[in-house]
Design a protein around this motif. Structure first.
Motif, PDB file in Angstrom:
ATOM      1  N   MET A   1      47.595 -31.077 -56.976  1.00  0.00           N
ATOM      2  CA  MET A   1      48.071 -30.988 -58.455  1.00  0.00           C
ATOM      3  C   MET A   1      48.832 -32.195 -58.737  1.00  0.00           C
ATOM      4  N   PHE A   2      49.833 -32.866 -57.705  1.00  0.00           N
ATOM      5  CA  PHE A   2      50.410 -34.029 -58.190  1.00  0.00           C
ATOM      6  C   PHE A   2      49.630 -35.076 -57.382  1.00  0.00           C
ATOM      7  N   PRO A   3      49.948 -36.213 -57.707  1.00  0.00           N
ATOM      8  CA  PRO A   3      49.584 -37.392 -56.848  1.00  0.00           C
ATOM      9  C   PRO A   3      50.522 -37.357 -55.466  1.00  0.00           C
ATOM     10  N   GLU A   4      50.000 -38.314 -54.703  1.00  0.00           N
ATOM     11  CA  GLU A   4      50.945 -38.523 -53.300  1.00  0.00           C
ATOM     12  C   GLU A   4      52.096 -38.649 -53.557  1.00  0.00           C
ATOM     13  N   GLN A   5      52.968 -37.938 -52.532  1.00  0.00           N
ATOM     14  CA  GLN A   5      54.427 -38.078 -52.888  1.00  0.00           C
ATOM     15  C   GLN A   5      54.943 -38.430 -51.479  1.00  0.00           C
ATOM     16  N   ILE A   6      55.755 -39.558 -51.422  1.00  0.00           N
ATOM     17  CA  ILE A   6      56.037 -40.132 -50.072  1.00  0.00           C
ATOM     18  C   ILE A   6      57.340 -40.223 -49.810  1.00  0.00           C
ATOM     19  N   PHE A   7      58.237 -39.931 -50.778  1.00  0.00           N
ATOM     20  CA  PHE A   7      59.711 -40.046 -50.764  1.00  0.00           C
ATOM     21  C   PHE A   7      60.382 -38.508 -50.752  1.00  0.00           C
TER      22      PHE A   7
ATOM     23  N   MET B   1      73.069 -56.072 -66.147  1.00  0.00           N
ATOM     24  CA  MET B   1      73.543 -54.801 -65.491  1.00  0.00           C
ATOM     25  C   MET B   1      72.888 -54.555 -64.256  1.00  0.00           C
ATOM     26  N   ASP B   2      73.920 -54.235 -63.236  1.00  0.00           N
ATOM     27  CA  ASP B   2      73.311 -53.876 -61.874  1.00  0.00           C
ATOM     28  C   ASP B   2      73.180 -52.585 -61.724  1.00  0.00           C
ATOM     29  N   THR B   3      71.894 -52.259 -61.450  1.00  0.00           N
ATOM     30  CA  THR B   3      71.619 -50.815 -60.863  1.00  0.00           C
ATOM     31  C   THR B   3      71.421 -50.618 -59.668  1.00  0.00           C
ATOM     32  N   ASP B   4      71.810 -49.644 -59.132  1.00  0.00           N
ATOM     33  CA  ASP B   4      71.438 -49.210 -57.676  1.00  0.00           C
ATOM     34  C   ASP B   4      70.667 -48.057 -57.443  1.00  0.00           C
ATOM     35  N   ALA B   5      69.657 -47.905 -56.521  1.00  0.00           N
ATOM     36  CA  ALA B   5      68.801 -46.874 -56.362  1.00  0.00           C
ATOM     37  C   ALA B   5      68.400 -46.889 -54.926  1.00  0.00           C
ATOM     38  N   TRP B   6      67.735 -45.628 -54.705  1.00  0.00           N
ATOM     39  CA  TRP B   6      67.203 -45.662 -53.024  1.00  0.00           C
ATOM     40  C   TRP B   6      65.964 -45.370 -52.879  1.00  0.00           C
ATOM     41  N   ILE B   7      65.128 -45.511 -51.976  1.00  0.00           N
ATOM     42  CA  ILE B   7      63.802 -45.108 -51.574  1.00  0.00           C
ATOM     43  C   ILE B   7      63.828 -44.853 -50.089  1.00  0.00           C
ATOM     44  N   GLU B   8      62.582 -44.184 -49.947  1.00  0.00           N
ATOM     45  CA  GLU B   8      62.474 -43.886 -48.312  1.00  0.00           C
ATOM     46  C   GLU B   8      61.122 -43.370 -48.317  1.00  0.00           C
ATOM     47  N   SER B   9      60.080 -43.817 -47.343  1.00  0.00           N
ATOM     48  CA  SER B   9      59.089 -43.273 -47.329  1.00  0.00           C
ATOM     49  C   SER B   9      58.528 -42.739 -45.921  1.00  0.00           C
ATOM     50  N   ASP B  10      57.828 -41.697 -46.021  1.00  0.00           N
ATOM     51  CA  ASP B  10      57.462 -40.842 -44.915  1.00  0.00           C
ATOM     52  C   ASP B  10      55.975 -40.997 -44.638  1.00  0.00           C
ATOM     53  N   THR B  11      55.506 -41.819 -45.514  1.00  0.00           N
ATOM     54  CA  THR B  11      54.076 -42.175 -45.108  1.00  0.00           C
ATOM     55  C   THR B  11      53.920 -43.789 -44.969  1.00  0.00           C
ATOM     56  N   LEU B  12      53.095 -44.175 -44.044  1.00  0.00           N
ATOM     57  CA  LEU B  12      52.422 -45.498 -43.918  1.00  0.00           C
ATOM     58  C   LEU B  12      51.523 -45.759 -44.937  1.00  0.00           C
ATOM     59  N   GLY B  13      51.490 -47.121 -45.388  1.00  0.00           N
ATOM     60  CA  GLY B  13      50.336 -47.640 -46.380  1.00  0.00           C
ATOM     61  C   GLY B  13      50.854 -48.469 -47.524  1.00  0.00           C
ATOM     62  N   ASP B  14      50.086 -48.606 -48.387  1.00  0.00           N
ATOM     63  CA  ASP B  14      50.251 -49.462 -49.644  1.00  0.00           C
ATOM     64  C   ASP B  14      50.476 -48.473 -50.893  1.00  0.00           C
ATOM     65  N   PHE B  15      51.375 -48.894 -51.734  1.00  0.00           N
ATOM     66  CA  PHE B  15      51.507 -48.130 -52.914  1.00  0.00           C
ATOM     67  C   PHE B  15      51.852 -48.822 -54.159  1.00  0.00           C
ATOM     68  N   ASP B  16      51.565 -48.486 -55.224  1.00  0.00           N
ATOM     69  CA  ASP B  16      51.571 -49.547 -56.325  1.00  0.00           C
ATOM     70  C   ASP B  16      53.020 -49.420 -56.958  1.00  0.00           C
TER      71      ASP B  16
ATOM     72  N   ARG C   1      54.665 -51.859 -49.587  1.00  0.00           N
ATOM     73  CA  ARG C   1      53.998 -51.830 -48.140  1.00  0.00           C
ATOM     74  C   ARG C   1      54.675 -51.090 -47.347  1.00  0.00           C
ATOM     75  N   VAL C   2      54.567 -49.925 -46.750  1.00  0.00           N
ATOM     76  CA  VAL C   2      55.345 -49.346 -45.830  1.00  0.00           C
ATOM     77  C   VAL C   2      54.732 -49.808 -44.308  1.00  0.00           C
ATOM     78  N   LEU C   3      55.661 -50.128 -43.652  1.00  0.00           N
ATOM     79  CA  LEU C   3      55.114 -50.568 -42.350  1.00  0.00           C
ATOM     80  C   LEU C   3      55.856 -49.922 -40.993  1.00  0.00           C
ATOM     81  N   PRO C   4      55.310 -49.591 -40.017  1.00  0.00           N
ATOM     82  CA  PRO C   4      56.141 -48.968 -38.811  1.00  0.00           C
ATOM     83  C   PRO C   4      57.167 -50.217 -38.652  1.00  0.00           C
ATOM     84  N   ALA C   5      58.268 -49.519 -38.014  1.00  0.00           N
ATOM     85  CA  ALA C   5      59.656 -50.206 -37.851  1.00  0.00           C
ATOM     86  C   ALA C   5      59.610 -51.563 -37.124  1.00  0.00           C
ATOM     87  N   GLU C   6      58.725 -51.499 -35.908  1.00  0.00           N
ATOM     88  CA  GLU C   6      58.763 -52.776 -35.292  1.00  0.00           C
ATOM     89  C   GLU C   6      57.667 -53.841 -35.983  1.00  0.00           C
ATOM     90  N   GLU C   7      56.783 -53.312 -36.791  1.00  0.00           N
ATOM     91  CA  GLU C   7      55.877 -54.567 -37.422  1.00  0.00           C
ATOM     92  C   GLU C   7      56.664 -54.887 -38.478  1.00  0.00           C
TER      93      GLU C   7
END
Ligand code: CUA
Length: 415
Positions: A1-7, A153-168, A187-193
């Motif tokens: 029902m929803f598009p992929e969710q990585i956060f 204006m400075d705005t803070d936000a945060w993100i985190e991904s549990d999925t590798l890959g490229d997202f728009d 672009r979500v990469l493995p930590a070493e990469e």
């Protein structure tokens, strides 16, 4: 029902959406059915005489309390999901994200910059959002993250991904002509990469002139091309020393040459010397681009290396011209003596000779070479006879090409 969710922190956003949608549909159905029932049950034929009600305490309590509970419940689901996205975890990695017409610039605390947002997987990232020119909106659909970027204006936000890959990543605020082009990738990469990317320099970047890299970094090519075609701004290739009709802030028009001074002004304060036929839309880069970097970009546009020396690699267009025009019949380019002086080391050197019959010593600069080509008799170098014909019928382009070619053969210390 929803598009992929990585956060993961935004999973509740989907829940809140579903709950609100569910209630809305439920209420729509109940109200519609009630309406249809009343139409059927209380129409004139079935119910010719209307009855009067003098209030009903129970009904009033129900229709006050029930919507209140529903609305508070909906608020609560929205509030908790909003809070999860607003609470930036301690120690999150900081990345600055800047929106500008019409591209993105991400800056890491190592000073590395990128037009795409690279992040390691399963790592909270604190985004410091800002806008350069007008309002943009930073939108990652796969994360349900959308924050306005407002200039000043400075705005803070945060993100985190549990999925590798490229997202728009999109801009979600109409910001001018090329708003629709304001697209990039997360672009979500493995930590070493990711670490290797952060510390390294991609292979293709190594040979890139710094001027070109800076222009990419500052988004010059969002509006200018390097292939001669018009975009929303004039093309930048082959601009060196070309004549430009400019408009000054007071409306006066003037023809100038696109030299280093002009190019630098065009970057730092574009409105000051605007090319005729273009809108004053480019933001000034004064204070954003350092003076030194601006010089590097200017030198790149003038076809020179970082420190302003002519590039030695690749054939110079003037090299071809000196052959066609027959210069090499008498002049050499390798220092050997011919019927006329060699071009090698000529630029920047001092020559003695006669100007209109009077002996004098002159420094060979651009103007000197130009004059020598067009009217060689004006100054005759000692040891040579005045035998070169005037080349005053050459096109300005050819003269400029030959002059700049001879300058590249000049002595190092004089350039
Ligand atoms: Cu930036 Cu739309």
């Amino acid at each position: 029902m929803f598009p992929e969710q990585i956060f993961s922190a935004a999973k509740d956003v989907d829940h809140a959406f579903l709950i609100i949608l569910g209630f809305s549909v439920f209420i729509l159905v109940v109200v519609t059915l009630a309406m249809l029932w009343f139409l059927y049950r209380y129409n004139y034929e079935r119910h010719p005489i209307a009855s009067q009600n003098d209030g009903n305490v129970l009904a009033e309590i129900i229709w006050t309390v029930l919507p209140l509970v529903i609305v508070l419940g909906l608020f609560w689901t929205g509030w908790t999901s909003f809070k999860a996205m607003r609470t930036i975890p301690e120690g999150a990695m900081v990345v600055k994200a800047e929106g500008r017409m019409w591209s993105w610039k991400f800056t890491y605390d190592t000073g590395k910059t990128s037009s795409e947002l690279f992040i390691p997987i399963d790592t909270p990232i604190k985004l410091e959002l800002s806008a350069r020119d007008v309002i943009h909106s930073f939108y990652i659909p796969a994360m349900r993250v959308k924050w306005d970027m407002v200039p000043g204006m400075d705005t803070d936000a945060w993100i985190e991904s549990d999925t590798l890959g490229d997202f728009d990543i999109f801009c979600a605020e109409y910001c001018g002509l090329k708003h629709a082009d304001m697209i990039t990738l997360l672009r979500v990469l493995p930590a070493e990469e990711f670490q290797a990317w952060l510390e390294g320099m991609p292979e293709e970047e190594k040979d890139k002139p710094r001027g070109l890299a800076l222009m990419e970094e500052y988004g010059c090519f969002d509006c200018h091309t390097m292939d001669g075609t018009d975009d929303v701004a004039p093309p930048l290739n082959d601009i060196a020393n070309k004549e430009r009709l400019i408009i000054l802030p007071d409306g006066a028009k003037r023809t100038i040459k696109a030299d280093a001074h002009y190019l630098k002004t065009s970057i730092m304060d574009p409105g000051a010397e605007l090319v005729d036929g273009w809108d004053d839309e480019m933001p000034p880069y004064e204070g954003d681009l350092s003076d030194e970097d601006a010089d590097v970009v200017v030198n790149f546009l003038l076809g020179k290396d970082e420190s302003g020396k002519p590039l030695s690699s690749g054939p110079h267009p003037g090299e071809h011209m000196v052959k066609i025009e027959g210069c090499l019949m008498c002049h050499s380019t390798d220092g050997s003596k011919g019927r006329a002086s060699t071009f090698k080391g000529l630029y920047g050197s001092e020559v003695s000779g006669h100007r209109f019959g009077k002996s004098s010593t002159e420094v060979v600069d651009e103007a000197y070479i130009r004059e020598s080509i067009k009217y060689s008799s004006k100054f005759v170098v000692k040891g040579y006879v005045d035998s070169m014909p005037p080349y005053d019928d050459l096109s300005e382009e050819t003269v400029t090409g030959i002059v700049s070619y001879i300058m590249t053969l000049g002595g190092e210390e004089h350039q």
